[in-house]
Design a protein around this motif. Structure first.
Motif, PDB file in Angstrom:
ATOM      1  N   ARG A 206      32.904   2.664   0.576  1.00 25.18           N
ATOM      2  CA  ARG A 206      32.742   4.288   0.569  1.00 25.18           C
ATOM      3  C   ARG A 206      30.932   4.409   0.053  1.00 25.18           C
ATOM      4  N   PRO A 207      30.130   5.142   0.924  1.00 24.35           N
ATOM      5  CA  PRO A 207      29.027   5.360   0.004  1.00 24.35           C
ATOM      6  C   PRO A 207      28.561   5.745  -1.457  1.00 24.35           C
ATOM      7  N   CYS A 208      27.240   4.760  -1.520  1.00 31.86           N
ATOM      8  CA  CYS A 208      26.479   4.343  -2.905  1.00 31.86           C
ATOM      9  C   CYS A 208      25.359   4.728  -3.362  1.00 31.86           C
ATOM     10  N   LEU A 209      24.515   5.530  -3.451  1.00 34.49           N
ATOM     11  CA  LEU A 209      23.432   5.694  -3.854  1.00 34.49           C
ATOM     12  C   LEU A 209      23.234   4.315  -4.972  1.00 34.49           C
ATOM     13  N   VAL A 210      22.336   3.037  -4.684  1.00 29.35           N
ATOM     14  CA  VAL A 210      21.872   2.218  -5.531  1.00 29.35           C
ATOM     15  C   VAL A 210      20.506   2.975  -5.795  1.00 29.35           C
ATOM     16  N   LEU A 211      20.269   2.087  -6.926  1.00 28.60           N
ATOM     17  CA  LEU A 211      18.895   2.730  -7.831  1.00 28.60           C
ATOM     18  C   LEU A 211      18.266   0.740  -8.517  1.00 28.60           C
ATOM     19  N   ARG A 212      17.220   0.811  -7.522  1.00 32.85           N
ATOM     20  CA  ARG A 212      17.186  -0.827  -8.884  1.00 32.85           C
ATOM     21  C   ARG A 212      15.505  -0.304  -9.306  1.00 32.85           C
ATOM     22  N   ARG A 213      15.046  -0.876 -10.794  1.00 35.51           N
ATOM     23  CA  ARG A 213      14.012  -0.579 -11.251  1.00 35.51           C
ATOM     24  C   ARG A 213      13.605  -1.904 -12.109  1.00 35.51           C
ATOM     25  N   TRP A 214      12.165  -2.009 -11.621  1.00 38.48           N
ATOM     26  CA  TRP A 214      11.681  -3.166 -12.531  1.00 38.48           C
ATOM     27  C   TRP A 214      10.810  -2.689 -13.240  1.00 38.48           C
ATOM     28  N   THR A 215      10.455  -3.156 -14.833  1.00 40.35           N
ATOM     29  CA  THR A 215       9.557  -2.590 -15.696  1.00 40.35           C
ATOM     30  C   THR A 215       8.826  -4.068 -15.839  1.00 40.35           C
ATOM     31  N   TRP A 216       7.562  -3.271 -16.241  1.00 40.24           N
ATOM     32  CA  TRP A 216       7.310  -4.910 -16.246  1.00 40.24           C
ATOM     33  C   TRP A 216       5.598  -3.978 -17.886  1.00 40.24           C
ATOM     34  N   ARG A 217       5.352  -4.765 -18.521  1.00 40.15           N
ATOM     35  CA  ARG A 217       4.869  -4.354 -19.543  1.00 40.15           C
ATOM     36  C   ARG A 217       3.704  -5.720 -19.254  1.00 40.15           C
ATOM     37  N   ALA A 218       1.899  -4.861 -19.497  1.00 34.92           N
ATOM     38  CA  ALA A 218       0.865  -5.836 -19.599  1.00 34.92           C
ATOM     39  C   ALA A 218       1.861  -7.498 -18.269  1.00 34.92           C
ATOM     40  N   GLY A 219       1.381  -6.498 -17.353  1.00 33.20           N
ATOM     41  CA  GLY A 219       1.659  -7.895 -16.085  1.00 33.20           C
ATOM     42  C   GLY A 219       3.145  -8.503 -16.167  1.00 33.20           C
ATOM     43  N   GLU A 220       3.873  -8.521 -17.320  1.00 37.59           N
ATOM     44  CA  GLU A 220       5.147  -9.175 -17.247  1.00 37.59           C
ATOM     45  C   GLU A 220       6.462  -8.751 -17.477  1.00 37.59           C
ATOM     46  N   ALA A 221       7.239  -9.336 -16.699  1.00 39.03           N
ATOM     47  CA  ALA A 221       8.191  -7.914 -16.163  1.00 39.03           C
ATOM     48  C   ALA A 221       9.485  -8.269 -17.082  1.00 39.03           C
ATOM     49  N   VAL A 222       9.879  -7.102 -17.475  1.00 38.46           N
ATOM     50  CA  VAL A 222      10.543  -6.920 -18.790  1.00 38.46           C
ATOM     51  C   VAL A 222      12.145  -6.830 -18.333  1.00 38.46           C
ATOM     52  N   THR A 223      12.523  -5.880 -17.563  1.00 32.96           N
ATOM     53  CA  THR A 223      13.848  -5.329 -17.474  1.00 32.96           C
ATOM     54  C   THR A 223      13.685  -5.401 -15.621  1.00 32.96           C
ATOM     55  N   PHE A 224      15.021  -5.516 -15.492  1.00 27.63           N
ATOM     56  CA  PHE A 224      15.637  -5.064 -14.139  1.00 27.63           C
ATOM     57  C   PHE A 224      16.418  -4.846 -14.349  1.00 27.63           C
ATOM     58  N   VAL A 225      17.271  -3.567 -13.446  1.00 33.38           N
ATOM     59  CA  VAL A 225      17.520  -2.584 -13.851  1.00 33.38           C
ATOM     60  C   VAL A 225      18.675  -2.060 -12.676  1.00 33.38           C
ATOM     61  N   ARG A 226      19.944  -2.269 -11.529  1.00 37.56           N
ATOM     62  CA  ARG A 226      20.375  -1.973 -10.523  1.00 37.56           C
ATOM     63  C   ARG A 226      21.887  -0.921 -11.004  1.00 37.56           C
ATOM     64  N   GLN A 227      21.410   0.489 -10.999  1.00 38.22           N
ATOM     65  CA  GLN A 227      22.371   0.650 -11.023  1.00 38.22           C
ATOM     66  C   GLN A 227      23.160   1.805  -9.780  1.00 38.22           C
ATOM     67  N   THR A 228      23.811   2.031  -9.850  1.00 39.53           N
ATOM     68  CA  THR A 228      25.091   2.438  -8.697  1.00 39.53           C
ATOM     69  C   THR A 228      25.535   3.727  -9.010  1.00 39.53           C
ATOM     70  N   PHE A 229      25.303   4.342  -7.906  1.00 34.81           N
ATOM     71  CA  PHE A 229      26.849   6.314  -8.072  1.00 34.81           C
ATOM     72  C   PHE A 229      26.651   6.277  -6.973  1.00 34.81           C
ATOM     73  N   PRO A 230      28.362   6.847  -7.492  1.00 32.61           N
ATOM     74  CA  PRO A 230      28.710   7.388  -5.938  1.00 32.61           C
ATOM     75  C   PRO A 230      29.007   8.713  -5.281  1.00 32.61           C
ATOM     76  N   ALA A 231      28.256   8.633  -3.948  1.00 34.33           N
ATOM     77  CA  ALA A 231      27.851   9.444  -3.566  1.00 34.33           C
ATOM     78  C   ALA A 231      27.871  10.342  -3.891  1.00 34.33           C
ATOM     79  N   ASP A 232      28.728  11.338  -4.427  1.00 30.56           N
ATOM     80  CA  ASP A 232      29.038  12.629  -4.631  1.00 30.56           C
ATOM     81  C   ASP A 232      29.050  13.166  -5.783  1.00 30.56           C
ATOM     82  N   ALA A 233      27.677  11.840  -6.297  1.00 24.89           N
ATOM     83  CA  ALA A 233      28.096  12.378  -8.359  1.00 24.89           C
ATOM     84  C   ALA A 233      26.170  12.137  -8.796  1.00 24.89           C
ATOM     85  N   PHE A 234      26.149  11.786  -7.736  1.00 30.80           N
ATOM     86  CA  PHE A 234      24.214  11.594  -8.137  1.00 30.80           C
ATOM     87  C   PHE A 234      23.086  12.037  -7.152  1.00 30.80           C
TER      88      PHE A 234
END
Lengths: 257, 257
Positions: A206-234
């Motif tokens: 089934r189709p899903c929407l995937v959002l990936r986000r990288w966050t840096w502070r002062a040029g250094e990567a702090v966190t990476f997150v991958r969120q997956t939503f059912p297509a009809d939910a978001f």
DNA sequence: AAGTGGTCTAGACCACAAA
DNA sequence: TTGTGGTCTAGACCACTTG
């Protein structure tokens, strides 16, 4: 009179130099959110220039949202927002509550591990660093709303070592522990794999929407997150208006649906 | 010397008033892209104020991207970009060419019709207005890359009546015929329906990324477009950095993948 | 060569919110 | 009440670019 325009060394306008100086101290975490930065008359003395010059520099910071200014009180480092108004990616808890639904959160796993350099998504974090991997699930009215897989660099955020994500979603925790940062989002559609489908109570494929986000502070990567939503939910919303100057004609009523 | 700060009537700072005035003329289409706006000394005379004041007003427009300034030449209304740098939604032709692929375009249908008030997506355009409906397809190296369904309000853009979209994609045409505008994007994942699947050479039910965009000019909806991409063909990228001030530390190498 | 925008100054008045 | 930021001025020098 006078004002021979003391051209700075770096061939950069003085007010730009001041802005960059202050921004660097804020982004590095040297001046944490809530901290008062020097008064204009102090900056005048520091840089040896007129008040209009430091004023222009600090107003640029305020326009960028890095600081907030209050008369009689001073200028303070602003708390980072999750997102600019242009691309609204709210905290999921706030988003779900705002819909009038009951928000639920479940931790699935939390463990330390090393990065897998083979995965390109992870390669953007500091290579060979230790990370905290958190997998969790967000619910709306009891139904799965999103699965979240997050990596937190322990080199960049050592406080995460002792964090407990059984009750607190890692996104909310990070908002309070990471200062101003840069971020990149990537948004894609995918077919649910077996594991994700199970976690979201979907049929595989089934189709899903995937959002990936990288966050840096002062040029250094702090966190990476991958969120997956059912297509009809978001659905992501992004508004764009050039320059938010008051337009007497009024903006269109952009609120249907 | 003097300078009693002539507080304007509207209790709005003069430089804000000037900025809003100029922005309104640009957004209304009164001053089209490429047109030179008055010189600073002319604005000084118009508003009866110091040069620093009009300079601040016009620099705000430049910061917002509404105008471009060139020494010795003057200040000109900027051509609207498809997107701000925050949410990169490029023209598909440029995007595909930028990947080094051959771009192809096919018009599927073009017809005048009335809005269907039952569809909420269309309801945002002027109710009961006549629209031009254009359906077309974008190809990369001969393979379907996106299907596009677009409505153009003939009340807002009467020139579209005589436009010919057999060779020119409607997006490119609109860029040259519609001035500065506001926009809203909505991004979702869907399963391909039968018609879309056929047009994209996919199996029905396969995941697709859907981008919907509404564009307004001076508060009036001009166009609505819905673009559907096969899940593996397209990914949206959104960068966010608070204040683009040069940071000596350098930005992270955000170019892998 | 001329004129635009870019920058800076020294000084001033004001509104407003904190102490 | 006090002092901060917000705004404005009149004047100046400069860099750059275009005619």
């Amino acid at each position: 009179m006078t004002g021979p325009v003391a051209r700075a060394a770096g061939s950069l306008a003085l007010h730009h130099r001041i802005t960059a100086d202050l921004a660097a101290r804020i982004r590095s975490g040297d001046w944490p959110p809530g901290r008062r930065i020097p008064y204009e008359h102090e900056l005048m003395a520091s840089y040896g220039c007129a008040r209009a010059t430091v004023s222009k520099a600090v107003q640029a910071l305020a326009a960028a949202g890095l600081v907030e200014r209050r008369r009689r009180a001073g200028t303070f480092v602003a708390r980072p927002r999750v997102q600019s108004a242009v691309l609204e990616i709210p905290e999921l808890q706030a988003e779900i509550s705002g819909r009038g639904q009951a928000y639920g959160y479940e931790l699935i796993s939390q463990q330390r591990r090393r990065l897998a350099p083979g995965r390109p998504d992870e390669a953007r974090l500091r290579p060979a660093g230790a990370v905290l991997e958190v997998v969790c699930r967000h619910l709306a009215n009891g139904a799965p709303f999103a699965v979240e897989e997050r990596l937190i660099s322990l080199a960049a955020a050592p406080e995460a070592r002792s964090a407990d994500f059984r009750l607190t979603p890692p996104g909310a925790w990070l908002l309070d522990h990471v200062a101003w940062s840069e971020a990149e989002h990537r948004i894609a559609a995918v077919a649910a794999d077996d594991l994700t489908a199970m976690r979201l109570s979907l049929d595989p494929g089934r189709p899903c929407l995937v959002l990936r986000r990288w966050t840096w502070r002062a040029g250094e990567a702090v966190t990476f997150v991958r969120q997956t939503f059912p297509a009809d939910a978001f659905e992501l919303v992004a508004r764009f208006a050039p320059g938010g100057f008051s337009q007497a004609s009024g903006l269109p009523a952009v609120r249907p649906d």
